[in-house]
Design a protein around this motif. Structure first.
Motif, PDB file in Angstrom:
ATOM      1  N   ARG A   1       0.525  -1.165  -0.355  1.00 16.13           N
ATOM      2  CA  ARG A   1       0.391   0.051   0.410  1.00 16.13           C
ATOM      3  C   ARG A   1       0.648   1.171  -0.150  1.00 16.13           C
ATOM      4  O   ARG A   1       0.716   2.096  -0.017  1.00 16.13           O
ATOM      5  N   THR A   2       1.986   0.839   0.058  1.00 17.81           N
ATOM      6  CA  THR A   2       2.999   2.641  -0.220  1.00 17.81           C
ATOM      7  C   THR A   2       4.222   2.117  -0.658  1.00 17.81           C
ATOM      8  O   THR A   2       4.449   0.534  -1.159  1.00 17.81           O
ATOM      9  N   PRO A   3       4.565   3.378  -1.028  1.00 17.21           N
ATOM     10  CA  PRO A   3       5.984   3.551  -2.286  1.00 17.21           C
ATOM     11  C   PRO A   3       6.880   2.830  -0.999  1.00 17.21           C
ATOM     12  O   PRO A   3       8.448   2.671  -1.983  1.00 17.21           O
ATOM     13  N   LEU A   4       7.104   2.410  -0.117  1.00 21.92           N
ATOM     14  CA  LEU A   4       8.531   1.864   0.868  1.00 21.92           C
ATOM     15  C   LEU A   4       8.811  -0.044   0.114  1.00 21.92           C
ATOM     16  O   LEU A   4       7.710  -1.049  -0.705  1.00 21.92           O
ATOM     17  N   ALA A   5      10.067  -0.042   0.336  1.00 20.16           N
ATOM     18  CA  ALA A   5      10.150  -1.399   0.477  1.00 20.16           C
ATOM     19  C   ALA A   5      10.619  -2.453   0.761  1.00 20.16           C
ATOM     20  O   ALA A   5      10.937  -1.699   2.424  1.00 20.16           O
ATOM     21  N   THR A   6      10.808  -3.648   1.007  1.00 16.83           N
ATOM     22  CA  THR A   6      10.939  -4.278   1.973  1.00 16.83           C
ATOM     23  C   THR A   6      12.785  -5.039   2.009  1.00 16.83           C
ATOM     24  O   THR A   6      12.826  -5.252  -0.147  1.00 16.83           O
TER      25      THR A   6
END
Length: 298
Positions: free
Chosen positions: A236-241
């Motif tokens: 749901r976000t532009p964050l990566a993991t």
């Protein structure tokens, strides 16, 4: 007086709690009764097992030695009970299993599916634990099997290698790298805010060590102690993991992005206590797991 199993359990409870009061509450018996039973045990063995002179009740030297063998005896008797109840045709049975959290995210489903399909009478108790707690629980006979990482292990733990786990950068549809198969240099991660597992996870230590080796410090926007939380955040976000590739494959909205240099691979292992009785249920789960792993490699 004949020694009975309850005397051993009472002694272990007092040794664990360091208090007759708390041990009695845990055992749900009266404190005078507990004290009397311990004194009977001491008369039977002929030595003082507990030092009652301080604020806390402590084991004497003889008590520490006795407790070591008492704990082992109770473990062996529990294993004997399971062996007697074990049904070789697997029409019933029980299995105590634990996995580290990242394996729970993608292994528990397919393995339990196979076990339940073939042997629906087996009752499965599944726990999610860190690797050190899995090994300690195996040694304490609180588990039959564990799935964690290849050694080194605690003395008395043996492992069977299963498969190699690889990790990648994982992004969602809102990330600029979504759908890209071009490798991303680790040193470029400074431009990509991350959502990562918290420091409680061995996987986080593995990730941080890789970043340190390559002199990069990505901005950490979110830390979470749940794989499901991370996958939702990334979706749901532009964050990566950074997660095992197998988790990304199970989620169509997640996209693995290879890192260069790649994170070192890790080997998953099926763990057990070397001297533990292997029930029919444990043997069946081991066979099913090894067959599943072999099928993955074909």
């Amino acid at each position: 007086m004949a020694l009975e199993l309850r005397h051993l359990r009472y002694l272990l409870a007092v040794a664990e709690h360091g208090s007759f009061t708390r041990a009695a509450e845990d055992l749900r018996i009266a404190q005078p009764t507990l004290s009397q039973q311990i004194k009977q045990l001491e008369r039977t063995v002929g030595v003082q097992l507990l030092d009652r002179t301080g604020r806390a009740v402590r084991l004497t030297d003889a008590g520490r030695t006795y407790v070591h063998y008492a704990r082992r005896a109770l473990q062996e008797l529990a294993a004997a009970d399971r062996a007697v109840l074990d049904v070789q045709d697997l029409s019933r049975g029980a299995l105590r299993l634990a996995m580290t959290p990242t394996f729970t995210a993608y292994l528990i489903g397919p393995l339990v599916e196979r076990l339940h399909t073939r042997h629906p009478g087996i009752t499965l108790n599944v726990r999610e634990l860190t690797q050190d707690r899995i090994e300690s629980a195996l040694l304490a006979d609180e588990l039959d099997l564990g799935i964690a990482f290849h050694g080194p292990h605690l003395p008395g733990i043996t492992g069977t290698d299963l498969f190699t786990e690889t990790l990648s950068l994982v992004v969602g549809p809102l990330h600029p790298r979504a759908g890209s198969t071009r490798p991303l240099p680790v040193t470029d991660l400074g431009e990509h805010p991350l959502a990562l597992l918290s420091g409680d996870f061995a996987t986080r230590g593995h990730i941080d060590a890789h970043f340190t080796r390559h002199h990069t410090t990505p901005p950490i926007a979110v830390e979470a102690n749940s794989i499901n939380a991370l996958t939702e955040i990334v979706r749901r976000t532009p964050l990566a993991t950074v997660l095992p590739d197998a988790i990304a494959r199970d989620h169509p909205h997640l996209h693995p992005v290879p890192l260069t240099p790649a994170l070192p691979a890790r080997t998953a292992a099926l763990l057990r206590r070397e001297t533990a009785y292997q029930s029919a249920a444990a043997q069946a789960f081991t066979r099913l797991t090894l067959d599943w792993v072999q099928a993955l490699g074909t």
